[in-house]
Design a protein around this motif. Structure first.
Motif, PDB file in Angstrom:
ATOM      1  N   VAL A 394       0.604  -1.119   0.038  1.00  0.00           N
ATOM      2  CA  VAL A 394      -0.024   0.109  -0.023  1.00  0.00           C
ATOM      3  C   VAL A 394       0.878   1.307   0.122  1.00  0.00           C
ATOM      4  CG1 VAL A 394      -1.731   1.159   0.948  1.00  0.00           C
ATOM      5  CG2 VAL A 394      -1.964  -1.130   1.091  1.00  0.00           C
ATOM      6  N   VAL A 395       0.765   2.050  -0.846  1.00  0.00           N
ATOM      7  CA  VAL A 395       1.519   3.272  -1.225  1.00  0.00           C
ATOM      8  C   VAL A 395       1.117   4.490  -0.140  1.00  0.00           C
ATOM      9  CG1 VAL A 395       2.460   4.790  -2.918  1.00  0.00           C
ATOM     10  CG2 VAL A 395       1.999   2.524  -3.451  1.00  0.00           C
ATOM     11  N   PHE A 396       2.070   5.117   0.264  1.00  0.00           N
ATOM     12  CA  PHE A 396       1.693   6.143   1.093  1.00  0.00           C
ATOM     13  C   PHE A 396       1.874   7.449   0.087  1.00  0.00           C
ATOM     14  CE2 PHE A 396       2.124   9.914   3.885  1.00  0.00           C
ATOM     15  CZ  PHE A 396       1.340   9.860   4.811  1.00  0.00           C
ATOM     16  N   SER A 397       0.631   8.175  -0.359  1.00  0.00           N
ATOM     17  CA  SER A 397       0.652   9.223  -1.242  1.00  0.00           C
ATOM     18  C   SER A 397       0.874  10.542  -0.847  1.00  0.00           C
ATOM     19  CB  SER A 397      -0.677   9.014  -2.296  1.00  0.00           C
ATOM     20  OG  SER A 397      -0.615   9.695  -3.238  1.00  0.00           O
ATOM     21  N   LEU A 398       1.840  11.189  -1.059  1.00  0.00           N
ATOM     22  CA  LEU A 398       2.022  12.639  -0.673  1.00  0.00           C
ATOM     23  C   LEU A 398       1.343  13.559  -1.293  1.00  0.00           C
ATOM     24  CD1 LEU A 398       6.105  12.159  -0.186  1.00  0.00           C
ATOM     25  CD2 LEU A 398       4.266  12.203   1.360  1.00  0.00           C
ATOM     26  N   TYR A 399       0.680  14.573  -0.499  1.00  0.00           N
ATOM     27  CA  TYR A 399       0.161  15.746  -1.176  1.00  0.00           C
ATOM     28  C   TYR A 399       1.098  16.663  -1.779  1.00  0.00           C
ATOM     29  CZ  TYR A 399      -3.594  14.481   1.989  1.00  0.00           C
ATOM     30  OH  TYR A 399      -4.748  13.740   2.381  1.00  0.00           O
ATOM     31  N   ASN A 400       0.397  17.426  -2.601  1.00  0.00           N
ATOM     32  CA  ASN A 400       1.192  18.343  -3.355  1.00  0.00           C
ATOM     33  C   ASN A 400       2.180  19.359  -2.549  1.00  0.00           C
ATOM     34  OD1 ASN A 400       2.627  20.134  -5.016  1.00  0.00           O
ATOM     35  ND2 ASN A 400       0.435  20.717  -6.344  1.00  0.00           N
ATOM     36  N   PRO A 401       3.454  19.199  -2.583  1.00  0.00           N
ATOM     37  CA  PRO A 401       4.015  20.052  -1.725  1.00  0.00           C
ATOM     38  C   PRO A 401       4.085  21.674  -1.823  1.00  0.00           C
ATOM     39  CG  PRO A 401       5.611  19.148  -3.333  1.00  0.00           C
ATOM     40  CD  PRO A 401       4.246  18.544  -3.739  1.00  0.00           C
ATOM     41  N   ALA A 402       3.522  22.092  -3.075  1.00  0.00           N
ATOM     42  CA  ALA A 402       3.416  23.394  -3.021  1.00  0.00           C
ATOM     43  C   ALA A 402       2.206  23.933  -2.122  1.00  0.00           C
ATOM     44  CB  ALA A 402       3.034  23.832  -4.541  1.00  0.00           C
ATOM     45  N   ILE A 403       1.377  22.792  -1.924  1.00  0.00           N
ATOM     46  CA  ILE A 403       0.077  23.353  -0.820  1.00  0.00           C
ATOM     47  C   ILE A 403       0.204  22.849   0.634  1.00  0.00           C
ATOM     48  CG2 ILE A 403      -2.160  22.772  -0.437  1.00  0.00           C
ATOM     49  CD1 ILE A 403      -2.386  22.088  -3.218  1.00  0.00           C
ATOM     50  N   VAL A 404       1.184  22.054   0.612  1.00  0.00           N
ATOM     51  CA  VAL A 404       1.517  21.578   2.288  1.00  0.00           C
ATOM     52  C   VAL A 404       2.572  22.483   2.620  1.00  0.00           C
ATOM     53  CG1 VAL A 404       2.831  19.810   3.284  1.00  0.00           C
ATOM     54  CG2 VAL A 404       1.269  18.959   1.338  1.00  0.00           C
ATOM     55  N   TYR A 405       3.503  22.966   1.832  1.00  0.00           N
ATOM     56  CA  TYR A 405       4.608  23.762   2.190  1.00  0.00           C
ATOM     57  C   TYR A 405       4.238  25.169   1.786  1.00  0.00           C
ATOM     58  CZ  TYR A 405       6.516  19.349   3.593  1.00  0.00           C
ATOM     59  OH  TYR A 405       6.743  18.116   3.976  1.00  0.00           O
ATOM     60  N   ALA A 406       3.207  25.553   1.693  1.00  0.00           N
ATOM     61  CA  ALA A 406       2.727  26.921   1.059  1.00  0.00           C
ATOM     62  C   ALA A 406       3.235  28.172   1.888  1.00  0.00           C
ATOM     63  CB  ALA A 406       1.088  27.197   0.877  1.00  0.00           C
ATOM     64  N   ASN A 407       3.388  27.848   3.325  1.00  0.00           N
ATOM     65  CA  ASN A 407       3.912  29.063   4.115  1.00  0.00           C
ATOM     66  C   ASN A 407       5.393  29.146   4.070  1.00  0.00           C
ATOM     67  OD1 ASN A 407       4.488  26.645   5.252  1.00  0.00           O
ATOM     68  ND2 ASN A 407       4.107  27.241   7.332  1.00  0.00           N
ATOM     69  N   GLN A 408       6.265  28.340   3.311  1.00  0.00           N
ATOM     70  CA  GLN A 408       7.751  28.339   3.138  1.00  0.00           C
ATOM     71  C   GLN A 408       7.974  28.833   1.522  1.00  0.00           C
ATOM     72  OE1 GLN A 408       9.577  24.945   4.020  1.00  0.00           O
ATOM     73  NE2 GLN A 408       8.438  24.336   5.998  1.00  0.00           N
ATOM     74  N   ASP A 409       9.194  29.596   1.613  1.00  0.00           N
ATOM     75  CA  ASP A 409       9.508  30.057   0.176  1.00  0.00           C
ATOM     76  C   ASP A 409       9.584  28.900  -0.853  1.00  0.00           C
ATOM     77  OD1 ASP A 409       9.034  32.464   1.475  1.00  0.00           O
ATOM     78  OD2 ASP A 409      11.397  32.748   1.890  1.00  0.00           O
ATOM     79  N   VAL A 410      10.404  27.909  -0.300  1.00  0.00           N
ATOM     80  CA  VAL A 410      11.110  26.752  -1.192  1.00  0.00           C
ATOM     81  C   VAL A 410      10.682  25.450  -0.316  1.00  0.00           C
ATOM     82  CG1 VAL A 410      12.764  25.666  -2.396  1.00  0.00           C
ATOM     83  CG2 VAL A 410      13.015  28.092  -2.010  1.00  0.00           C
ATOM     84  N   PRO A 411       9.919  24.589  -1.058  1.00  0.00           N
ATOM     85  CA  PRO A 411       9.725  23.471  -0.415  1.00  0.00           C
ATOM     86  C   PRO A 411      10.775  22.493   0.036  1.00  0.00           C
ATOM     87  CG  PRO A 411       8.138  23.406  -2.319  1.00  0.00           C
ATOM     88  CD  PRO A 411       9.296  24.526  -2.248  1.00  0.00           C
ATOM     89  N   PRO A 412      10.720  21.752   1.302  1.00  0.00           N
ATOM     90  CA  PRO A 412      12.129  21.086   1.710  1.00  0.00           C
ATOM     91  C   PRO A 412      12.238  20.164   0.717  1.00  0.00           C
ATOM     92  CG  PRO A 412      10.019  20.595   3.064  1.00  0.00           C
ATOM     93  CD  PRO A 412       9.653  21.549   2.044  1.00  0.00           C
ATOM     94  N   PRO A 413      13.670  19.572   0.814  1.00  0.00           N
ATOM     95  CA  PRO A 413      14.141  18.421   0.103  1.00  0.00           C
ATOM     96  C   PRO A 413      13.080  17.426   0.006  1.00  0.00           C
ATOM     97  CG  PRO A 413      15.981  19.293   1.306  1.00  0.00           C
ATOM     98  CD  PRO A 413      14.877  20.079   1.679  1.00  0.00           C
ATOM     99  N   VAL A 414      13.102  16.432  -0.957  1.00  0.00           N
ATOM    100  CA  VAL A 414      12.435  15.167  -0.772  1.00  0.00           C
ATOM    101  C   VAL A 414      12.316  14.220   0.214  1.00  0.00           C
ATOM    102  CG1 VAL A 414      11.642  12.995  -2.219  1.00  0.00           C
ATOM    103  CG2 VAL A 414      12.147  15.071  -3.447  1.00  0.00           C
ATOM    104  N   GLU A 415      13.705  14.247   0.877  1.00  0.00           N
ATOM    105  CA  GLU A 415      13.848  13.438   1.980  1.00  0.00           C
ATOM    106  C   GLU A 415      13.274  13.868   3.082  1.00  0.00           C
ATOM    107  OE1 GLU A 415      16.193  14.332  -0.134  1.00  0.00           O
ATOM    108  OE2 GLU A 415      16.967  12.510  -1.159  1.00  0.00           O
ATOM    109  N   GLN A 416      13.019  15.182   3.222  1.00  0.00           N
ATOM    110  CA  GLN A 416      12.448  15.746   4.324  1.00  0.00           C
ATOM    111  C   GLN A 416      10.904  15.655   4.236  1.00  0.00           C
ATOM    112  OE1 GLN A 416      13.922  19.614   5.324  1.00  0.00           O
ATOM    113  NE2 GLN A 416      16.094  19.008   5.196  1.00  0.00           N
ATOM    114  N   GLN A 417      10.458  15.525   2.927  1.00  0.00           N
ATOM    115  CA  GLN A 417       9.068  15.403   2.838  1.00  0.00           C
ATOM    116  C   GLN A 417       8.318  14.133   3.396  1.00  0.00           C
ATOM    117  OE1 GLN A 417       7.701  16.754  -0.982  1.00  0.00           O
ATOM    118  NE2 GLN A 417       9.544  18.328  -0.919  1.00  0.00           N
ATOM    119  N   LEU A 418       9.306  13.092   3.025  1.00  0.00           N
ATOM    120  CA  LEU A 418       8.966  11.607   3.464  1.00  0.00           C
ATOM    121  C   LEU A 418       8.432  11.224   4.854  1.00  0.00           C
ATOM    122  CD1 LEU A 418      11.555   9.911   0.899  1.00  0.00           C
ATOM    123  CD2 LEU A 418       9.231  10.473   0.659  1.00  0.00           C
ATOM    124  N   VAL A 419       7.503  11.868   5.203  1.00  0.00           N
ATOM    125  CA  VAL A 419       6.991  11.593   6.784  1.00  0.00           C
ATOM    126  C   VAL A 419       5.583  11.150   6.688  1.00  0.00           C
ATOM    127  CG1 VAL A 419       8.497  13.213   7.685  1.00  0.00           C
ATOM    128  CG2 VAL A 419       6.526  14.115   6.915  1.00  0.00           C
TER     129      VAL A 419
END
Length: 471
Positions: A394-419
């Protein structure tokens, strides 16, 4: 004269007696008049207050008697509770002692067959035979699959989250913690005290001592519940200095734990052919190859990559990426198949599977936006078996980082998004695109491999794992 004097003297005596009596009567009346008024409700001595005083003291005595009876009843109830707790503790100690004395299976389900009713044992074994543990079952569709929950020593990866639960969390409820701890301890007992019919060999440690496993050797486990049969547990253990895994299958048929199977699995020579259908999306493929290089080339080193590319646009860039990774990492175990057709994932998987001409091999059907770890590759090897088991993570599907990290100027690296958090993604339990299965099973089923119902008697594992789909 003497007679008159006698009469006068007698009258004088009676007069004095009358005066004395009158004075006494006056004094008595005075005392009655001057005496203080008493409360009419009080109990007075004498005939008038005697009956009322008895009723008062009888009521007081009855009240005290009821108080002491209530106290005695409370003490008796507390004593009964203490006796019951003592009996329960004695039964637990006796059960633990019997479990230690069993030795063979260590689970306490067949410590003394003579004491256990034969019909009960027959019922428990019939529940195992009915459940999808040793043999598979034909399903009407892929949605008939009962998924497994994945867990480790510290965390549980759960599919049904609701409003309060999280995709990854520590077991909060005490009954769930106790259940998983009991299962792990039972698995360790099975490994450390094997039966004669167990499919494993006794191993010695580096100094010749008997090899003993503990809870730190527990790698991962899966469990699922068939509501009319019971709960199945798949446990995997591994020593850090050994290559083999120990696999234990337990089943709880709404009763005590029962051992189904214990075996040793060697995956050191198991090669995985990762098949990736692709059309355009060269940027995503470049990111995929970065993860492939770190996990498959540098860590696992038992991987063959097959890329089936549709169309001509972007083909040269894909070739350049593969050649660059091959020259930098000295990796040449890859195949690039080019098809001048419109993209079709099923067609790409079929072509990629048939492009392998070196006999039986374990295949992982993968998309270009999938991020996986070395632990997942081992789980793929452990849970797929030719002709018996097909593995659907069963795959854990990540949301769009542009929406999840909208309060940040640049989304974090992929490794940090894998939570695994509620705010970052969800378990895609409705997808069957990712699968680990052997080539012979795929060739038997054909293009309809996406549907688990076509596997017939092949068991289907669909637990949650550390594998994520990037947006």
């Amino acid at each position: 004269m003497p007679r008159r004097g006698l009469i006068l003297q007698t009258r004088t005596h009676w007069l004095l007696f009358g005066l004395a009596l009158l004075c006494s009567l006056v004094l008595f009346l005075y005392l009655l008049e001057c005496a203080p008024q008493t409360d009419g409700n009080a109990s007075l001595p004498g005939v008038i207050g005697e009956n009322y005083g008895k009723e008062y003291y009888q009521a007081l005595l009855q009240e005290q008697e009821e108080h002491y009876q209530t106290r005695a009843t409370s003490l008796k109830r507390q004593i009964a509770q203490l006796k019951q707790e003592l009996q329960e503790m004695s039964e637990k100690m006796r059960s633990l002692q019997e479990r230690r004395n069993v030795g063979a299976n260590g689970i306490g389900y067949q410590g003394n067959k003579e004491q256990a009713p034969s019909d009960l044992l027959e019922f428990l074994h019939s529940q195992i035979d009915k459940a999808e543990v040793s043999i598979g079952a034909r399903l009407p569709s892929e949605y008939g699959v009962i998924p497994f929950e994945s867990f480790t020593l510290m965390k549980v990866f759960q599919l049904e989250m609701g409003l309060t639960r999280h995709p990854e969390e520590k077991p909060v409820r005490k009954d769930k913690r106790d259940e998983l701890v009991e299962v792990i301890e039972a698995g360790l007992e099975v490994i450390n005290n094997p039966d004669e019919d167990d499919e494993q060999e006794d191993e010695d440690g580096p100094l010749g001592e008997k090899l003993i496993f503990n809870e730190n050797d527990f790698i991962e486990g899966y469990y699922r519940t068939e509501r009319d049969k019971g709960t199945q547990y798949e446990l995997f253990f591994k020593k850090a200095d050994l290559m083999e895994y120990r696999h234990v299958t337990l089943f709880r048929p709404f009763g005590p734990l029962m051992k189904v199977k214990s075996e040793m699995i060697d995956i050191t020579r198991s090669i995985i052919n990762i098949i990736v259908p692709l059309a355009e999306r060269t940027e995503a493929f470049s990111q995929f190859m970065q993860n492939f290089r770190d996990v498959c080339i540098h860590q696992d080193k038992r991987i063959h990559l097959t890329v089936v590319y549709f169309g001509k646009e972007g083909l040269s860039e894909v070739k350049s990426i593969l050649e660059s990774v091959a020259s930098e990492s000295d990796f040449h175990n890859y195949t690039l198949v080019s098809l001048n057709e419109e993209f079709n994932r099923g067609r790409g998987l079929n072509v990629g599977a048939r492009a392998w001409d070196k006999g039986e091999v374990l295949m992982f059907f993968c998309d270009v936006d999938i991020y996986f770890s070395a632990e997942f590759l081992n789980s793929c090897r452990l849970n797929a078996e030719p002709g018996k088991k097909v593995f659907y993570p069963v795959v854990f599907s990540l949301y769009n980082p542009a929406i999840v990290y909208a309060n940040q100027d640049v989304p974090p690296p992929v490794e940090q998004q894998l939570v695994h958090k509620k705010d970052s993604g969800f378990w895609r339990d409705f997808g069957f695109g990712m699968t680990c299965q052997y080539r012979s099973d795929f060739l038997t089923i054909g293009l309809r491999v996406m549907s688990p119902a076509d596997h017939g008697a092949t068991s289907l594992l669909k637990p949650r794992l550390h594998i994520s789909r990037l947006s």
